[in-house]
Scaffold this motif. Structure first.
Motif, PDB file in Angstrom:
ATOM      1  N   THR A 254       0.871   4.188  -2.704  1.00  0.00           N
ATOM      2  CA  THR A 254       0.737   5.615  -2.384  1.00  0.00           C
ATOM      3  C   THR A 254       1.801   6.454  -3.085  1.00  0.00           C
ATOM      4  O   THR A 254       1.488   7.420  -3.779  1.00  0.00           O
ATOM      5  CB  THR A 254       0.859   5.836  -0.859  1.00  0.00           C
TER       6      THR A 254
ATOM      7  N   ARG B 156       0.828  -1.220   0.000  1.00  0.00           N
ATOM      8  CA  ARG B 156       0.000   0.000   0.000  1.00  0.00           C
ATOM      9  C   ARG B 156       0.856   1.260   0.000  1.00  0.00           C
ATOM     10  O   ARG B 156       0.519   2.243  -0.649  1.00  0.00           O
ATOM     11  CB  ARG B 156      -0.950  -0.008   1.185  1.00  0.00           C
ATOM     12  N   GLU B 157       1.957   1.195   0.729  1.00  0.00           N
ATOM     13  CA  GLU B 157       2.879   2.331   0.727  1.00  0.00           C
ATOM     14  C   GLU B 157       3.446   2.573  -0.667  1.00  0.00           C
ATOM     15  O   GLU B 157       3.559   3.709  -1.120  1.00  0.00           O
ATOM     16  CB  GLU B 157       4.042   2.005   1.662  1.00  0.00           C
TER      17      GLU B 157
ATOM     18  N   PRO C 106      -0.265   1.295  -9.367  1.00  0.00           N
ATOM     19  CA  PRO C 106      -0.687   1.999  -8.150  1.00  0.00           C
ATOM     20  C   PRO C 106      -2.097   1.647  -7.684  1.00  0.00           C
ATOM     21  O   PRO C 106      -2.294   1.451  -6.486  1.00  0.00           O
ATOM     22  CB  PRO C 106      -0.563   3.474  -8.524  1.00  0.00           C
ATOM     23  N   ILE C 107      -3.051   1.551  -8.619  1.00  0.00           N
ATOM     24  CA  ILE C 107      -4.422   1.285  -8.134  1.00  0.00           C
ATOM     25  C   ILE C 107      -4.542  -0.101  -7.509  1.00  0.00           C
ATOM     26  O   ILE C 107      -5.232  -0.275  -6.521  1.00  0.00           O
ATOM     27  CB  ILE C 107      -5.528   1.449  -9.213  1.00  0.00           C
TER      28      ILE C 107
ATOM     29  N   LEU D  68      -2.841   0.073  -4.133  1.00  0.00           N
ATOM     30  CA  LEU D  68      -3.643   0.824  -3.157  1.00  0.00           C
ATOM     31  C   LEU D  68      -4.834   0.004  -2.666  1.00  0.00           C
ATOM     32  O   LEU D  68      -5.286   0.168  -1.545  1.00  0.00           O
ATOM     33  CB  LEU D  68      -4.156   2.131  -3.773  1.00  0.00           C
TER      34      LEU D  68
END
Ligand SMILES: Nc1ncnc2c1ncn2[C@@H]1O[C@H](COP(=O)(O)OP(=O)(O)OP(=O)(O)O)[C@@H](O)[C@H]1O
Ligand SMILES: [Mg+2]
Lengths: 234, 412
Positions: free
Chosen positions: B311, B307-308, B405-406, B409
């Motif tokens: 982000t 998740r980082e 990224p999506i 995330l």
């Protein structure tokens, strides 16, 4: 000229057995310096749409222009560079970098994404810390501050690079309603001061009232547009 | 760059215990390799030095075929004086050669006037021999560390068995190349400690005396022992000498001489080789430890921070930077592990030298080992560890940089 132009946007997700039609023919325009919300029930396509506008994903068909750029042909790296230069992001789960302090979290995009020299960096961060009211918490780490405070830091981090547009997917979903109002209020204040366009999504029908332009999404289609203090038209 | 390091180091500190565990694994590996390499290397160098300096010389030249039948010391395979002069000429003009010593080897009977036994003898020029094998005088346990004409140095086991001591008269009888027998009386001047390897239990007389016993009209030479200025040049010099010496051919066009390094002649060389092989495998093991531990930690680090990663990717961090961030983490662990490993390694080697490891090699008792670390290992081992640490972080780091990224995330 509009900041964002969406023409006949479709987005399908291919899963193992079915195709999900998440967005089905959206047309809209968003003006610079506006304060916009997309509201709709769960699964209506809010996140999908914000991902497209945020250049994190691409429409299946249709033309999407953000800040004068047709975003569809951008490569992975070009999209990243575009996001870093023009966009700011605020997340539902705050998404602070846990090993960095409040100050360093705001500093992060100025060093790692843009390349701003130290003196200007300091100036901008201090200004942002003051604007979001977190100056006295600057040396704390994310796990030492509350959710509302984290979201203030996130607003500062999103704005410190001077983006034209800030995207916030459900920025208040993890906050109590009192704090939610303060956070949205802060976003609006920043828009007033800096002229940055804010787009946020929510399924909270009360909080959406804070927006100046409200789009209603139902099953991937635009079901209505409401402009505060002006005429409402579909 | 500084900020990439800051983030990497903070992340390492965030998972303190795991980082510590991985770094100490690397440290232990480095310490182990350094200590092993140093002790085994010093042991090898020391034994090699004992063998070459007390008896063999660094390399030897013989007439072609001599080494194959060295056990019976064939007099008919000696070099004539003219041939020896050719060799001497070649050796004198070689800039790597420090000195050399001609030896006339023969077998004979040894008598103390009451008992007789067989003996293998080397006729030597004491001055040349003592320079070529500088530890040779230290092998003389009793008597004087010299050898004059009419004197004989006899091996310790023979002295014991025949009950002779320095100053005693003895007789050496030998059969010469023509088959006739001759004898000569010698005075025992000293008792020689045995050495490991061929010729380690030989006696020594002056080369002129040897020629006299063998009734040679001109002094012949069975073997020329050579000492080099720089032992590390051995392989190159052997190659070079083989080239020059092979050009000396007899009337049939066959090479007249042969060149052997101590490695070809001493059985200890196999032990030395074994040590090298072990060292090699221990180095490979270190590399494996580093790869597995770093890769394991980095795969975990990437997985935990999906998740980082999402982000920072979403807000526009370029893939290359994300990759660097993780590679630097692996690099830092490698650096810390390697540096602490080197420090502890040096400390342990220092302690080993302080305590002093003594051991016996053949008849030589109480040799004291001084463990040394070559500058090469001191530099090379940590550099390899760091390079391997970086290489092991590469795959997880690339994976992190390629995440969408999506999707990252959305990861829970
Ligand atoms: N990666 C994906 N793969 C397949 N289907 C997806 C994917 N992402 C979203 N969908 C589907 O697309 C539709 C729209 O999802 P989206 O996440 O945009 O809704 P949302 O309005 O953000 O909902 P919520 O309020 O729950 O966040 C849903 O039916 C969802 O199941
Ligand atoms: Mg959503």
């Amino acid at each position: 000229m509009a900041l964002i132009t969406a023409v006949n946007i479709y987005k399908d997700y291919q899963t193992e057995d079915v195709i999900v039609h998440a967005l089905q023919g959206l047309d809209f325009e968003i003006d610079p310096a506006s304060f916009v919300s997309f509201v709709g029930p769960s699964g209506s396509g809010k996140t999908t749409l914000l991902n497209l506008i945020g250049c994190l994903d691409k429409p299946s068909t249709g033309k999407l222009t953000v800040a004068g750029f047709d975003v569809a042909p951008l490569s992975r790296k070009e999209s990243a560079a575009f996001r870093g230069k023009n966009l700011g992001f605020i997340f539902q789960d705050f998404n602070m970098i846990p090993v960095l302090t409040v100050y360093e979290n705001i500093e992060y995009p100025l060093i790692m994404v843009q390349n701003i020299e130290p003196s200007e960096r300091r100036e901008r961060i201090v200004k942002m810390l003051d604007a979001v009211g977190m100056a006295d918490q600057r040396n704390k780490y994310p796990q030492q501050i509350s959710g509302g405070q984290k979201q203030r830091v996130a607003i500062a981090r999103a704005l410190v690079t001077n983006p034209v547009l800030v995207l916030a997917d459900e920025p208040t979903a993890n906050l109590d309603s009192q704090t939610a109002y303060t956070v949205i209020g802060l976003m609006k204040k920043m828009r007033d001061e800096l002229g940055t366009t804010f787009i946020f999504s929510t399924h909270d029908t009360k909080i959406v009232g804070e927006a100046e332009v409200i789009y209603r999404l139902v099953d991937g289609e635009l079901a209505g547009k409401e402009v505060k203090g002006g005429s409402a038209h579909a | 760059m500084r900020n990439l390091f800051k983030i990497a180091i903070r992340n390492l500190i965030r998972y303190k215990r795991r980082t510590l565990l991985t770094a100490s694994l690397i440290t232990i590996g480095v310490v182990f390799v350094l200590v092993f390499v140093s002790i085994s290397g010093s042991f090898k160098a020391m034994i090699t030095g004992q063998i070459t300096d007390s008896m063999m010389g660094h390399l030897q030249l013989h007439r072609k075929g001599y080494v194959a039948s060295i056990d019976n010391l064939p007099l008919n395979l000696n070099m004539k004086q003219a041939a020896y002069q050719k060799i001497a000429q070649i050796l004198r003009s070689n800039k790597h050669v420090e000195t050399f010593s001609p030896r006339l080897k023969f077998g004979g009977m040894f008598s103390n006037f009451t008992e007789t036994t067989n003996i293998r003898l080397n006729g030597i020029d004491p001055e040349a021999e003592f320079k070529t094998a500088p530890l040779f005088p230290s092998r003389i346990m009793e008597g004087k560390p010299t050898l004059a004409r009419g004197e004989i140095l006899i091996p310790a086991l023979l002295a014991k068995g025949m009950k002779v001591k320095p100053g005693d008269p003895v007789v050496v009888v030998a059969t010469n190349a023509d088959g006739s027998v001759n004898g000569k009386q010698f005075i025992v001047s000293g008792i020689l400690e045995s050495a490991t390897g061929p010729g380690g239990r030989d006696g020594y007389v002056h080369i002129e005396d040897a020629a006299e016993v063998l009734r040679m009209t001109e002094t012949e030479v069975s073997e020329v022992a050579v000492r080099l200025k720089d032992f590390s040049q051995l392989a190159a010099v052997v190659r070079q000498l083989k080239g020059t010496v092979m050009e000396e051919v007899n009337k049939q066009g066959q090479p007249m001489f042969e060149v052997h390094s101590w490695e070809d002649l001493s059985p200890f060389f196999n032990i030395a080789r074994m040590i090298d092989v072990m060292t090699f495998f221990i180095r490979i093991m270190l590399i494996a430890i580093v790869i597995i531990s770093i890769m394991n930690v980095m795969i975990m680090a990437v997985y935990e921070r999906i998740r980082e990663i999402g982000t920072i990717a979403a807000i526009g961090t370029l893939p290359g930077k994300i990759r660097s961030m993780f590679i630097i983490e692996g690099f830092c662990m490698g650096v810390v592990g390697a540096i602490i490993g080197v420090l502890i390694g040096i400390l342990i080697i220092g302690i080993v030298n302080l305590i002093g490891i003594s051991f016996d090699f053949g008849q030589q008792k109480g040799l004291l080992l001084t463990a040394k670390l070559s500058f090469f290992d001191l530099l090379f081992v940590p550099v390899i560890v760091i390079v391997v640490a970086v290489a092991a972080s590469l795959q997880p780091a690339i994976k992190a940089s390629k995440m969408e990224p999506i999707e990252a995330l959305r990861h829970v």
